[in-house]
Design an enzyme around this catalytic site. Structure first.
Site, PDB file in Angstrom:
ATOM      1  N   HIS A  84       0.824  -1.206   0.000  1.00 32.84           N
ATOM      2  CA  HIS A  84       0.000   0.000   0.000  1.00 32.84           C
ATOM      3  C   HIS A  84       0.855   1.252   0.000  1.00 32.84           C
ATOM      4  CE1 HIS A  84      -4.198  -1.389   0.755  1.00 32.84           C
ATOM      5  NE2 HIS A  84      -3.487  -2.459   0.542  1.00 32.84           N
ATOM      6  N   TYR A 214      -9.649   6.916   6.511  1.00 36.27           N
ATOM      7  CA  TYR A 214      -9.932   7.513   7.820  1.00 36.27           C
ATOM      8  C   TYR A 214     -11.013   8.560   7.574  1.00 36.27           C
ATOM      9  CZ  TYR A 214      -5.328   5.552   8.934  1.00 36.27           C
ATOM     10  OH  TYR A 214      -4.259   4.701   9.111  1.00 36.27           O
ATOM     11  N   PRO A 307      -4.703   1.309  18.135  1.00 36.52           N
ATOM     12  CA  PRO A 307      -4.506   0.766  16.777  1.00 36.52           C
ATOM     13  C   PRO A 307      -4.235   1.867  15.744  1.00 36.52           C
ATOM     14  CG  PRO A 307      -6.556  -0.042  17.766  1.00 36.52           C
ATOM     15  CD  PRO A 307      -6.062   1.056  18.642  1.00 36.52           C
ATOM     16  N   LYS A 311       0.928   0.565  14.691  1.00 31.17           N
ATOM     17  CA  LYS A 311       2.310   0.365  15.147  1.00 31.17           C
ATOM     18  C   LYS A 311       2.533  -0.874  16.018  1.00 31.17           C
ATOM     19  CE  LYS A 311       3.882   4.073  13.204  1.00 31.17           C
ATOM     20  NZ  LYS A 311       4.520   3.840  11.908  1.00 31.17           N
ATOM     21  N   TYR A 397       4.484   7.290   9.361  1.00 33.89           N
ATOM     22  CA  TYR A 397       3.387   6.343   9.113  1.00 33.89           C
ATOM     23  C   TYR A 397       3.903   5.049   8.484  1.00 33.89           C
ATOM     24  CZ  TYR A 397      -1.337   5.012   7.479  1.00 33.89           C
ATOM     25  OH  TYR A 397      -2.524   4.379   7.243  1.00 33.89           O
TER      26      TYR A 397
END
Ligand code: APR
Length: 401
Positions: A84, A214, A307, A311, A397
């Site tokens: 991704h 998100y 979550p 990580k 990220y």
């Protein structure tokens, strides 16, 4: 809290390492010790089937994928995972894509569920002749501050067994026994309740998106995460302590449709059979130091993180590599430095990840306090509009360093 400096000794009658827990942390340590010719035993409470099917995390950072590759543990992951490169912030029905790969020299996420990581690590360890005992119960730790601690347990046939060892790797998750074996006050524990609940849903539904979404909605956050071509994970922000019974399947889908809706678009959400539904209260926890005498804590036994940001499994794998390297230098180079520094080295990454995860929590959740909600909104606008802000997010990220 400082711990006593470790003395180098070899006890020929003691097994070097007993590993408690066969999650990503425990099995990674086991494989790395096997490769370094340091004998160990893994004690696991569950069955082999349980650990190979337990759905949990699903995203490997670039750094973790490279670590698995470096140790020859990535063959199936590299062929079967999806990579991704971007995520999407969906704000009040409008999509904003953030291509984190482009902003981090081509680094990617690997979507590969935790149970697959565990399956691969277990198979490799067993193929190499590794020793793992399943279905152990009543694990007890003794003499962690002595040169030769010991671990006792009841095996699956009911026999009580005991092993003397030089080190114990506590890899038994947040609810395990190893952290609880440390006397009160001997380590410091930092806990934070974020005041946010999540309804976590796993559904047999093909993903309706190619990237993680998100979504910020007036009624709260909704997340669409990817797991495989047939299974997706969703999250809905709910009040803390919410009762899962308040969320029949129809209500889950109608709320997901509403919060994930895209304006002026024919995008739709594909539904499927819900196979797991539970409420999580968002919390974080860190133990300092991640060591008590010759007991070392790794992964969730030492720290839990929300979550948000994905990580958890990555931190567990990092702890495992730092610990296994330290043990290898102890046995092969008579060096105690790695073991003395283990906690400080891991905690630097742990706290950085906690800060990032908290930042993301604040970014995408509806806050009951209007002022804080506005701050989150301003932060998100900045992330969308500033290339520097987006690049900084991207590095953290994707796990680019
Ligand atoms: N005795 C033996 N084994 C135990 C005991 C016990 N008393 N208690 C727990 N275990 C086992 C569990 O059955 C499980 O297989 O320890 C293992 C712990 O695995 P995880 O909880 O996956 O923890 P860890 O390896 O640290 O991985 C961290 O947790 O943050 C989440 O999903 C995130 O990937 C991340 C993972």
């Amino acid at each position: 809290m400082r711990q006593a400096h470790l003395e180098w000794t070899i006890q020929s009658t003691a097994l070097p390492v007993v590993i408690i827990g066969a999650g990503p942390a425990g099995l990674m340590v086991a494989n790395l010790l096997q490769r370094a010719d340091v004998p160990c035993v893994v004690l696991e409470r569950g069955t082999r089937e349980y650990i190979e099917t337990r759905p949990r995390a699903g995203m490997l950072e670039d750094r973790s994928a490279r670590m698995l590759e470096r140790h020859g543990l990535a063959d199936r992951m590299l062929t079967e995972s999806d990579t991704h490169t971007a995520c999407e912030f969906r704000i009040d029905g409008k999509a904003h894509e953030l291509n984190y790969s482009e902003l981090s020299d081509g680094k990617t996420h690997f979507v590969y569920p935790q149970q697959e990581v565990v399956t691969d690590l277990l198979r490799q360890y067993l193929d190499g002749g590794g020793d793992i005992r399943f279905e152990v119960s009543d694990v007890e730790l003794q003499d962690q501050l002595e040169e030769t601690p010991s671990v006792s347990w009841t095996s699956s046939d009911g026999t009580r067994e005991q092993l003397d060892c030089s080190f114990i790797a506590g890899c038994d998750g947040f609810h395990g026994v190893t952290r609880k074996s440390i006397p009160a006050g001997a380590v410091k524990e930092f806990t934070h309740q974020h005041g946010i609940g999540w309804l976590s849903i796993l559904a047999e539904a093909p993903p309706s998106t190619e990237k993680v979404i998100y979504a910020l909605h007036a009624d709260g956050f909704a997340g669409h995460m990817l797991r495989s071509s047939t299974v997706s994970r969703f999250y809905l922000q709910v009040p803390v302590g919410e009762d899962v019974d308040n969320w029949p399947d129809e209500k889950v889908w109608s709320e997901l449709h509403k919060r994930l809706a895209l304006r002026d678009s024919d995008w739709t959400l594909t539904e499927g059979k819900i196979i797991e539904k539970r409420v999580l209260d968002m919390r974080s926890h860190v133990v300092e130091p991640m060591r008590y005498g010759r007991l070392y804590l790794l992964g969730d036994a030492a720290h839990i993180i929300t979550p948000m940001g994905g990580k958890g499994m990555n931190l567990a794998l990092n702890d495992a590599e730092v610990f296994a390297d330290a043990i290898a230098s102890y046995y092969h180079h008579k060096s105690t430095t790695g073991l003395d520094d283990y906690s400080a080295v891991c905690l630097r990454r742990v706290w950085r990840a906690q800060e990032f995860s908290q930042w993301m929590v604040d970014l995408v959740h509806r806050n009951e306090q209007p002022f804080l909600s506005r701050l989150g909104h301003a932060r998100l606008q900045h992330l969308i509009q500033s290339r520097e802000a987006a690049a900084s997010f991207a590095h953290m990220y994707v796990g680019a360093n």
